[in-house]
Design an enzyme around this catalytic site. Structure first.
Site, short mmCIF file in Angstrom:
data_model
loop_
_atom_site.label_atom_id
_atom_site.label_comp_id
_atom_site.label_asym_id
_atom_site.label_seq_id
_atom_site.Cartn_x
_atom_site.Cartn_y
_atom_site.Cartn_z
N ARG A 58 54.61 35.18 43.02
CA ARG A 58 54.59 36.06 41.85
C ARG A 58 55.41 37.33 42.10
O ARG A 58 56.15 37.80 41.22
CB ARG A 58 53.15 36.43 41.51
CG ARG A 58 52.99 37.33 40.29
CD ARG A 58 51.51 37.44 39.93
NE ARG A 58 51.30 38.27 38.76
CZ ARG A 58 51.00 39.57 38.80
NH1 ARG A 58 50.87 40.18 39.96
NH2 ARG A 58 50.81 40.25 37.69
N HIS A 62 58.50 38.76 39.88
CA HIS A 62 58.48 40.10 39.28
C HIS A 62 59.63 40.95 39.79
O HIS A 62 60.16 41.78 39.05
CB HIS A 62 57.14 40.77 39.57
CG HIS A 62 56.03 40.27 38.69
ND1 HIS A 62 54.98 41.07 38.26
CD2 HIS A 62 55.81 39.05 38.14
CE1 HIS A 62 54.17 40.36 37.50
NE2 HIS A 62 54.64 39.14 37.42
N ASP A 63 60.01 40.76 41.03
CA ASP A 63 61.15 41.50 41.56
C ASP A 63 62.43 41.09 40.84
O ASP A 63 63.23 41.94 40.43
CB ASP A 63 61.29 41.26 43.07
CG ASP A 63 62.43 42.05 43.69
OD1 ASP A 63 62.57 43.25 43.37
OD2 ASP A 63 63.18 41.47 44.49
N ASP A 70 66.40 42.33 44.03
CA ASP A 70 66.97 43.36 44.90
C ASP A 70 65.93 44.09 45.74
O ASP A 70 66.22 45.13 46.34
CB ASP A 70 67.75 44.38 44.07
CG ASP A 70 66.85 45.21 43.15
OD1 ASP A 70 65.67 44.82 42.95
OD2 ASP A 70 67.31 46.25 42.65
N ASN A 90 52.28 45.05 37.03
CA ASN A 90 52.08 45.05 38.48
C ASN A 90 50.80 45.79 38.84
O ASN A 90 49.74 45.17 38.96
CB ASN A 90 53.30 45.66 39.17
CG ASN A 90 54.55 44.81 39.00
OD1 ASN A 90 54.48 43.59 38.99
ND2 ASN A 90 55.69 45.43 38.82
N PRO A 158 57.84 38.89 31.58
CA PRO A 158 57.01 38.20 30.58
C PRO A 158 55.53 38.39 30.89
O PRO A 158 55.12 38.37 32.05
CB PRO A 158 57.42 36.73 30.73
CG PRO A 158 58.79 36.77 31.35
CD PRO A 158 58.78 37.97 32.26
N HIS A 188 51.65 28.71 38.28
CA HIS A 188 50.27 29.08 37.97
C HIS A 188 49.27 28.03 38.42
O HIS A 188 48.07 28.17 38.20
CB HIS A 188 50.12 29.34 36.46
CG HIS A 188 50.73 30.61 36.01
ND1 HIS A 188 50.87 30.97 34.68
CD2 HIS A 188 51.28 31.64 36.72
CE1 HIS A 188 51.45 32.14 34.60
NE2 HIS A 188 51.72 32.57 35.82
N THR A 189 49.75 26.98 39.05
CA THR A 189 48.82 25.99 39.61
C THR A 189 48.11 26.54 40.85
O THR A 189 47.12 25.95 41.30
CB THR A 189 49.58 24.69 39.97
OG1 THR A 189 48.63 23.66 40.20
CG2 THR A 189 50.45 24.86 41.20
N SER A 246 42.37 23.71 41.52
CA SER A 246 42.77 23.70 42.94
C SER A 246 43.71 24.87 43.21
O SER A 246 44.91 24.68 43.36
CB SER A 246 43.45 22.37 43.28
OG SER A 246 44.52 22.11 42.37
#
Length: 324
Positions: A58, A62-63, A70, A90, A158, A188-189, A246
């Site tokens: 994640r 997000h970076d 970067d 964040n 998003p 997201h699993t 799981s």
């Protein structure tokens, strides 16, 4: 003579661009143990806390969605600047940054000033997928670290409340397709979600329905127990639940959960609201190999969004602080 100089300048420019491309095995001669050191730190952290793996995947995502991949996500806020790590979405939800810090400290001792924080995070994301049972990929490297980090720019990431069109448009701004977005959503699993990222589906969905009718009613009942409302109707922002059945295994049950309306986030359930996206979700639900391959390919592409290479940016000696 002027024409010759112009041609030479063009050649030099093209040569510079070629050299600036990310490549697999970038550190083979520059810092031979770089990839193994990063792997060791990720594995060590994962054995203590299974949530590290989804946290690193994640964090890489997000970076990359803010100023490109970067490493700007690591920069600490200062009295004069609120950095992206402290901006929504964040804030308190980031995990695993200390793993990059630990790897960076070892790499600085091994080969000072060579391995960027951005590259460490890219390797750590791939390692995290492998550690949880997924298919890894050759990580193209050669990124350099950015020097700017602004919380206001996290608006490009998003969010969990967005619909299919909104998420698709957010990815399109980064030159990513809807198909690639659906493949990447499979991350997201693994991992957990904060209750506040979906509590509106339980208690305050719309004027006509307090509960989201697209959410499986048995799952909704369980989530209400795990994410209860407080006296003021709020939900504790520190409460978390597993993303699926799981949460420490990288496999395709996530897509079957979408089809069964048993995913917690609006942004996940919305993936079956168009015929095209529904078709892809169905394909991934019953063809894990195809999804794993598409996920790896999409991660490679995402990891090259707006990267800094060559002489741009810097190789930060401390991931949390730009170089003096």
């Amino acid at each position: 003579m002027a024409l010759l100089a112009a041609l030479l300048a063009t050649v030099l420019c093209l040569s510079s661009q070629i050299k600036a491309q990310l490549v697999v095995g970038f550190y083979n001669s520059r810092c031979p143990r770089a990839e193994s050191i990063i792997w060791e730190e990720v594995l060590k952290a994962f054995l203590k806390d299974k949530g590290i793996a989804p946290g690193l995947v994640r964090a890489h995502f997000h970076d990359c969605f803010v100023r490109g991949c970067d490493g700007s996500l690591f920069i600490d806020s200062t009295p004069t600047n609120v950095a992206e790590k402290d901006g929504p979405p964040n804030g308190i939800t980031l995990r695993g940054l200390e793993v990059v810090d630990n790897a960076k400290a070892r790499l600085e001792a091994e080969c000072k000033g060579v391995v960027s924080c951005a590259d460490i995070l890219a390797y750590a994301a791939s390692d995290s997928v492998v550690i949880t049972g997924g298919r890894g990929w050759g990580v193209p490297a050669g990124r350099r670290d950015g020097r700017i980090s602004r919380a206001a720019e996290t608006i490009d990431i998003p969010g969990p409340f967005q619909n299919l069109d909104q998420i698709t448009q957010a990815f399109a701004k980064k030159n990513m397709t809807q198909d690639e977005m659906i493949a990447l959503s499979g991350a997201h699993t693994i991992g957990r979600s904060h209750c506040t990222s979906f509590s509106n589906r339980l208690y305050d969905f719309s004027p006509a329905n307090s509960q989201d009718p697209s959410l499986d009613r048995f799952l909704a009942a369980l989530l209400k127990i795990q994410c209860p409302q407080g006296p003021q109707g709020d939900v504790d922002p520190n409460l978390v639940v597993p993303m699926n059945r799981s949460p420490a295994l990288f496999e395709n049950s996530y897509y079957r959960d979408i089809l069964a309306h048993r995913v917690v986030l609006t942004s996940d359930q919305t993936l079956i609201t168009s015929p095209e996206s529904l078709s892809e979700v169905r394909e991934y639900a019953f063809n894990e190999r195809e999804w794993q391959e598409d996920f790896a390919d999409a991660m490679v592409k995402m990891s090259q969004i707006e990267v800094l290479t060559g002489t741009a940016g810097e190789i930060r000696s401390n991931c949390r602080v730009i170089n003096p």
